[in-house]
Design a protein around this motif. Sequence first.
Motif, PDB file in Angstrom:
ATOM      1  N   ILE A 122      28.604  49.402  44.930  1.00 22.35           N
ATOM      2  CA  ILE A 122      29.793  48.673  44.509  1.00 22.35           C
ATOM      3  C   ILE A 122      30.840  48.737  45.622  1.00 22.35           C
ATOM      4  O   ILE A 122      31.209  49.822  46.107  1.00 22.35           O
ATOM      5  CB  ILE A 122      30.376  49.275  43.221  1.00 22.35           C
ATOM      6  N   THR A 123      31.308  47.565  46.023  1.00 26.75           N
ATOM      7  CA  THR A 123      32.416  47.491  46.987  1.00 26.75           C
ATOM      8  C   THR A 123      33.724  47.634  46.215  1.00 26.75           C
ATOM      9  O   THR A 123      33.915  47.005  45.173  1.00 26.75           O
ATOM     10  CB  THR A 123      32.394  46.135  47.715  1.00 26.75           C
ATOM     11  N   LEU A 124      34.659  48.478  46.731  1.00 29.99           N
ATOM     12  CA  LEU A 124      35.951  48.646  46.071  1.00 29.99           C
ATOM     13  C   LEU A 124      37.060  48.363  47.050  1.00 29.99           C
ATOM     14  O   LEU A 124      36.918  48.555  48.276  1.00 29.99           O
ATOM     15  CB  LEU A 124      36.110  50.048  45.488  1.00 29.99           C
ATOM     16  N   ALA A 125      38.198  47.891  46.503  1.00 28.04           N
ATOM     17  CA  ALA A 125      39.370  47.583  47.332  1.00 28.04           C
ATOM     18  C   ALA A 125      40.594  47.581  46.426  1.00 28.04           C
ATOM     19  O   ALA A 125      40.545  47.138  45.269  1.00 28.04           O
ATOM     20  CB  ALA A 125      39.207  46.231  48.018  1.00 28.04           C
ATOM     21  N   ASN A 126      41.728  48.131  46.998  1.00 30.18           N
ATOM     22  CA  ASN A 126      43.055  48.095  46.368  1.00 30.18           C
ATOM     23  C   ASN A 126      43.200  49.015  45.153  1.00 30.18           C
ATOM     24  O   ASN A 126      44.327  49.256  44.710  1.00 30.18           O
ATOM     25  CB  ASN A 126      43.428  46.672  45.938  1.00 30.18           C
ATOM     26  N   LYS A 127      42.118  49.519  44.607  1.00 27.36           N
ATOM     27  CA  LYS A 127      42.194  50.401  43.455  1.00 27.36           C
ATOM     28  C   LYS A 127      41.112  51.469  43.575  1.00 27.36           C
ATOM     29  O   LYS A 127      40.153  51.318  44.303  1.00 27.36           O
ATOM     30  CB  LYS A 127      41.980  49.632  42.134  1.00 27.36           C
ATOM     31  N   HIS A 128      41.326  52.554  42.791  1.00 21.59           N
ATOM     32  CA  HIS A 128      40.263  53.541  42.672  1.00 21.59           C
ATOM     33  C   HIS A 128      39.146  52.958  41.805  1.00 21.59           C
ATOM     34  O   HIS A 128      39.338  51.986  41.069  1.00 21.59           O
ATOM     35  CB  HIS A 128      40.791  54.828  42.042  1.00 21.59           C
ATOM     36  N   LYS A 153      27.960  59.257  36.512  1.00 26.82           N
ATOM     37  CA  LYS A 153      29.303  58.728  36.747  1.00 26.82           C
ATOM     38  C   LYS A 153      29.638  58.888  38.228  1.00 26.82           C
ATOM     39  O   LYS A 153      29.288  59.896  38.849  1.00 26.82           O
ATOM     40  CB  LYS A 153      30.348  59.464  35.916  1.00 26.82           C
ATOM     41  N   THR A 154      30.362  57.935  38.757  1.00 25.19           N
ATOM     42  CA  THR A 154      30.782  57.976  40.171  1.00 25.19           C
ATOM     43  C   THR A 154      32.265  57.634  40.243  1.00 25.19           C
ATOM     44  O   THR A 154      32.713  56.657  39.622  1.00 25.19           O
ATOM     45  CB  THR A 154      29.985  56.963  41.002  1.00 25.19           C
ATOM     46  N   PHE A 155      33.022  58.459  41.010  1.00 27.73           N
ATOM     47  CA  PHE A 155      34.449  58.178  41.214  1.00 27.73           C
ATOM     48  C   PHE A 155      34.726  58.112  42.715  1.00 27.73           C
ATOM     49  O   PHE A 155      34.411  59.036  43.456  1.00 27.73           O
ATOM     50  CB  PHE A 155      35.311  59.277  40.585  1.00 27.73           C
ATOM     51  N   ASP A 156      35.313  57.000  43.156  1.00 25.31           N
ATOM     52  CA  ASP A 156      35.691  56.828  44.557  1.00 25.31           C
ATOM     53  C   ASP A 156      37.163  56.447  44.610  1.00 25.31           C
ATOM     54  O   ASP A 156      37.626  55.551  43.900  1.00 25.31           O
ATOM     55  CB  ASP A 156      34.868  55.709  45.221  1.00 25.31           C
ATOM     56  N   ALA A 157      37.900  57.148  45.527  1.00 26.42           N
ATOM     57  CA  ALA A 157      39.331  56.892  45.662  1.00 26.42           C
ATOM     58  C   ALA A 157      39.571  55.808  46.701  1.00 26.42           C
ATOM     59  O   ALA A 157      38.832  55.679  47.686  1.00 26.42           O
ATOM     60  CB  ALA A 157      40.054  58.175  46.075  1.00 26.42           C
ATOM     61  N   PHE A 167      37.216  54.663  33.171  1.00 30.03           N
ATOM     62  CA  PHE A 167      38.572  55.205  33.179  1.00 30.03           C
ATOM     63  C   PHE A 167      39.564  54.056  33.324  1.00 30.03           C
ATOM     64  O   PHE A 167      39.333  53.117  34.099  1.00 30.03           O
ATOM     65  CB  PHE A 167      38.753  56.217  34.330  1.00 30.03           C
ATOM     66  N   THR A 168      40.711  54.171  32.630  1.00 33.55           N
ATOM     67  CA  THR A 168      41.697  53.091  32.614  1.00 33.55           C
ATOM     68  C   THR A 168      42.313  52.895  33.998  1.00 33.55           C
ATOM     69  O   THR A 168      42.686  53.869  34.668  1.00 33.55           O
ATOM     70  CB  THR A 168      42.807  53.398  31.583  1.00 33.55           C
ATOM     71  N   ASP A 169      42.398  51.625  34.381  1.00 30.93           N
ATOM     72  CA  ASP A 169      43.018  51.207  35.642  1.00 30.93           C
ATOM     73  C   ASP A 169      42.312  51.789  36.870  1.00 30.93           C
ATOM     74  O   ASP A 169      42.916  51.923  37.935  1.00 30.93           O
ATOM     75  CB  ASP A 169      44.504  51.600  35.664  1.00 30.93           C
ATOM     76  N   GLN A 170      41.026  52.136  36.705  1.00 27.58           N
ATOM     77  CA  GLN A 170      40.218  52.597  37.833  1.00 27.58           C
ATOM     78  C   GLN A 170      39.069  51.611  38.043  1.00 27.58           C
ATOM     79  O   GLN A 170      37.921  51.999  38.217  1.00 27.58           O
ATOM     80  CB  GLN A 170      39.668  54.007  37.575  1.00 27.58           C
ATOM     81  N   ASN A 171      39.408  50.323  38.039  1.00 29.78           N
ATOM     82  CA  ASN A 171      38.407  49.255  38.111  1.00 29.78           C
ATOM     83  C   ASN A 171      38.491  48.523  39.446  1.00 29.78           C
ATOM     84  O   ASN A 171      38.592  47.309  39.504  1.00 29.78           O
ATOM     85  CB  ASN A 171      38.590  48.267  36.957  1.00 29.78           C
ATOM     86  N   GLY A 172      38.430  49.273  40.555  1.00 30.49           N
ATOM     87  CA  GLY A 172      38.595  48.679  41.868  1.00 30.49           C
ATOM     88  C   GLY A 172      37.395  47.909  42.378  1.00 30.49           C
ATOM     89  O   GLY A 172      37.304  47.644  43.593  1.00 30.49           O
ATOM     90  N   LEU A 173      36.439  47.541  41.539  1.00 31.74           N
ATOM     91  CA  LEU A 173      35.283  46.757  41.984  1.00 31.74           C
ATOM     92  C   LEU A 173      35.776  45.452  42.597  1.00 31.74           C
ATOM     93  O   LEU A 173      36.566  44.727  42.003  1.00 31.74           O
ATOM     94  CB  LEU A 173      34.352  46.468  40.800  1.00 31.74           C
ATOM     95  N   PHE A 174      35.289  45.171  43.818  1.00 28.14           N
ATOM     96  CA  PHE A 174      35.751  43.996  44.562  1.00 28.14           C
ATOM     97  C   PHE A 174      34.536  43.137  44.940  1.00 28.14           C
ATOM     98  O   PHE A 174      33.484  43.659  45.293  1.00 28.14           O
ATOM     99  CB  PHE A 174      36.494  44.423  45.828  1.00 28.14           C
TER     100      PHE A 174
END
Length: 286
Positions: A197-203, A217-221, A249-256
């Motif tokens: 998963i590419t992420l940008a602007n959010k965790h 589960k995976t968490f990336d900052a 997790f709420t507001d941790q949807n940085g999938l780009f």
Amino acid sequence: MLVLIGIISVFNCISGQTLESKWKGNPPRYICSVPGLPGPPGHPGSNGAAGPHGRIGLPGRDGRDGRKGEKGEKGDPGLRGKAGPAGKIGGRGDRGPVGKRGPNGTGGEKGFVGPAGPPGEKGDKGNRGIPGKPGICKCGSLVPKSAFSVGITTSYPVELTPIKFNKVLFNEGEHYNPNTGKFICAYPGIYYFSYDITLANKHLAIGLVQNGQYRIKTFDANTGNHDVASGSTVMYLNPEDEVWLEIFFTDQNGLFSDPSWADSLFSGFLLYADTNYLDALSEDYA
């Protein structure tokens, strides 16, 4: 002399009357005697000969009607008279009670074959048949196949719900549903799943879910640059098991996602099917 003449006259008179009476058949009666009492009636004489018929008299007047006599016995039915003209049709009467069933009639001629009816419900599985002759090996047709690889064309998905990867790259067996974002197991066995998963602007807090339970589960900052979060696992699935990805997790949807240069992928495939299932499958094909 005169006396003598008188006596002789009287004697002649009496004698003459007596003879006349005898001649006529009447009893003697002296003219100078006093009539005696009438004698008893004599016996009826015999019937005389019938006289000639007299003329027919005029009809007499009708007599009075006699009294009404007693009712006589019922007479025999008379002959049936001619049918009268048909009357007008009357109104419809009430429906009468159902009559008794009559005797069955003779069977009619066999009719034409009707159109085929709709298929009936599937019956129960029958008994196992006698083993047939060995056939030609078709081992490749007995290998269950299940694999998919999908991408996504939108960014920042909704949390706590299956992410709908709508860009299908490969879908062997059509076991992944892009409308729901879920993979549904068709063959029991061992499966491998992975995501990049590419992420940008959010965790990013993303997890792999099986039947509502998180398996990994995976968490990336977010560090200010684009990054990639990945994870993979191997697990056993039963038929109808469901697997999907979601933000946990709420507001941790940085999938780009940017189709021009960056993709986020979700993949999975069957490593090998359950041996018991394969044995049963082989028996069905035998």
